[in-house]
Design a protein around this motif. Structure first.
Motif, PDB file in Angstrom:
ATOM      1  N   GLY A 252      -9.546  -7.402   1.987  1.00  0.00           N
ATOM      2  CA  GLY A 252     -10.944  -7.699   2.277  1.00  0.00           C
ATOM      3  C   GLY A 252     -11.481  -7.022   3.522  1.00  0.00           C
ATOM      4  O   GLY A 252     -12.581  -7.362   3.979  1.00  0.00           O
ATOM      5  N   TYR A 253     -10.728  -6.070   4.062  1.00  0.00           N
ATOM      6  CA  TYR A 253     -11.090  -5.485   5.348  1.00  0.00           C
ATOM      7  C   TYR A 253     -11.689  -4.078   5.242  1.00  0.00           C
ATOM      8  O   TYR A 253     -11.933  -3.447   6.260  1.00  0.00           O
ATOM      9  CB  TYR A 253      -9.872  -5.447   6.264  1.00  0.00           C
ATOM     10  N   GLY A 254     -11.928  -3.599   4.050  1.00  0.00           N
ATOM     11  CA  GLY A 254     -12.562  -2.304   3.901  1.00  0.00           C
ATOM     12  C   GLY A 254     -11.553  -1.172   3.771  1.00  0.00           C
ATOM     13  O   GLY A 254     -10.365  -1.314   4.055  1.00  0.00           O
ATOM     14  N   LYS A 255     -12.059  -0.019   3.356  1.00  0.00           N
ATOM     15  CA  LYS A 255     -11.237   1.163   3.118  1.00  0.00           C
ATOM     16  C   LYS A 255     -10.524   1.606   4.401  1.00  0.00           C
ATOM     17  O   LYS A 255     -11.106   1.649   5.474  1.00  0.00           O
ATOM     18  CB  LYS A 255     -12.108   2.299   2.604  1.00  0.00           C
ATOM     19  N   GLY A 256      -9.246   1.927   4.258  1.00  0.00           N
ATOM     20  CA  GLY A 256      -8.478   2.457   5.377  1.00  0.00           C
ATOM     21  C   GLY A 256      -7.894   1.419   6.311  1.00  0.00           C
ATOM     22  O   GLY A 256      -7.230   1.767   7.293  1.00  0.00           O
ATOM     23  N   ALA A 257      -8.096   0.125   6.033  1.00  0.00           N
ATOM     24  CA  ALA A 257      -7.585  -0.916   6.925  1.00  0.00           C
ATOM     25  C   ALA A 257      -6.076  -1.070   6.758  1.00  0.00           C
ATOM     26  O   ALA A 257      -5.525  -0.886   5.670  1.00  0.00           O
ATOM     27  CB  ALA A 257      -8.277  -2.240   6.636  1.00  0.00           C
ATOM     28  N   PHE A 258      -5.397  -1.415   7.829  1.00  0.00           N
ATOM     29  CA  PHE A 258      -3.968  -1.742   7.776  1.00  0.00           C
ATOM     30  C   PHE A 258      -3.642  -2.623   8.969  1.00  0.00           C
ATOM     31  O   PHE A 258      -4.367  -2.645   9.974  1.00  0.00           O
ATOM     32  CB  PHE A 258      -3.101  -0.488   7.790  1.00  0.00           C
ATOM     33  N   GLY A 259      -2.554  -3.359   8.849  1.00  0.00           N
ATOM     34  CA  GLY A 259      -2.170  -4.241   9.947  1.00  0.00           C
ATOM     35  C   GLY A 259      -0.887  -4.972   9.652  1.00  0.00           C
ATOM     36  O   GLY A 259      -0.199  -4.699   8.659  1.00  0.00           O
TER      37      GLY A 259
END
Length: 370
Positions: A252-259
């Protein structure tokens, strides 16, 4: 942010291969070594060397000069583009659980000096040394555990030389305290004529034991990775006890998000997400939380046993736009009514989510995320 999990490094200066190791009595002719102390004797300075130079200074040169004035044994050095502007040169020395000394030289920032002395610092005085007069400002420790800070600045040659020390409790005028890094040490440091964007040839040839060949000099910066986020969290005081990490669900954090999601010994979790395209709705306080700060660049929000911080940054120069999200979940309500320590921890964790990171931090994180 490379100071935790590393073996203690000897703060040995090898100025053109001649200076002593920290385990010795600190003379330029003695290169003997011994047991590494927790506090290193500073190297004696030949008064004849205290003159300006005309060679471009490097972060390692500034570290060498610093270690001639302060009696510490750094465990890590930081710096690079994430700390300093293009027209600045500087380095950050780290040791112990949470001690840091940032030293830099660059353009004069009169607005910041005004802020120190008029708009929030606990005290501000002028202190003279044999090599010049410096502005000394400080913040006092607070009840929530913030130790306070000591900042010293000196203007010379059309630029500003500055040192900022954090780690010991500042309970009163720091000139009255027995600090590991004293006011006198820092005044002597920032007024040292070799400390600047230009320095002497001798200092450009200085070699500091443990100083990284990449990362802290602004070189070797690489793209942020999930592992680097994990390594950065472990280097913070608030999250140094995380047991394990796994990749975060970023759908749910948008394109290209990671964590990553880290699990603490008590069963709580810490989620940290780098989101270059965070949806607008995620940048505003959800109705389930009580929030502070405006919703244009993010918010701080909390409820029982849960707190999160969101910050969004516009593109600036080569730095792309991105948002950073950090969330802490506890198995029970946070102890007491004071959320300041929790929110302070989240604020520090945001620093682990910038788009680039020192290559060494990325390497340390390679084995951390399952």
């Amino acid at each position: 942010m490379e100071h935790r999990g590393m073996a203690l490094l000897a703060a040995t200066l090898l100025l053109a291969g001649t200076l002593a190791g920290c385990g010795s009595s600190a003379s330029e002719a003695d290169d003997g070594t011994g047991e590494e102390p927790t506090v290193a004797p500073s190297v004696s300075i030949d008064p004849a060397d205290l003159k300006p130079g005309n060679r471009p200074a490097t972060p390692e040169a500034l570290a060498a000069i610093t270690l001639q004035h302060v009696r510490v044994v750094p465990e890590a050095f930081e710096g690079g583009d994430l700390y300093f502007e293009q027209d600045e040169v500087g380095t950050v020395l780290r040791w112990g659980a949470d001690h840091s000394l940032e030293v830099k030289a660059g353009a004069v920032d009169d607005d910041l000096l005004s802020t120190w002395c008029q708009d929030g610092m606990s005290g501000c005085v002028e202190v003279k040394s044999e090599t010049g007069t410096a502005t000394v400002a400080w913040d006092l420790a607070t009840d929530d555990g913030t130790p306070g800070q000591l900042m010293v600045s000196h203007k010379a040659g059309g630029e500003e030389r500055r040192a900022a020390y954090v780690g010991e409790k500042i309970t009163e005028d720091p000139r009255k305290l027995d600090l590991q890094v004293s006011v006198d040490d820092l005044v002597a440091l920032v007024t040292d004529p070799r400390l600047g964007t230009k320095t002497t040839t001798k200092m450009t040839k200085a070699q500091v034991s443990g100083f990284p060949t990449e990362g802290a000099n602004g070189a070797g910066e690489v793209a942020l990775t999930a592992g680097a986020i994990a390594a950065g969290l472990l280097e913070t005081k608030a999250y140094a006890d995380i047991d394990s990490f796994e990749m975060a669900d970023v759908s749910g954090y948008g394109k290209g998000a990671f964590g990553v999601v880290g699990t603490t010994p008590g069963g709580g979790t810490v989620t940290a997400v780098h989101a270059p395209n965070l949806p607008a709705g995620k940048q505003k306080c959800p109705t389930t939380l009580t929030c502070s700060k405006g919703d244009t660049d993010g918010y701080d929000g909390w409820t029982e046993g849960s707190a999160e911080t969101v910050r969004c940054h516009e593109a600036e120069g080569e730095l792309p736009a991105f948002c950073a999200v950090v969330r802490q979940q506890a198995p029970a309500p946070f102890p007491g009514d004071d959320l300041d320590p929790v929110l302070s921890g989240l604020e520090v964790a945001l620093e682990t989510l910038w788009p680039t990171v020192a290559a060494e931090t990325a390497r340390r994180g390679e084995s951390l995320v399952g």
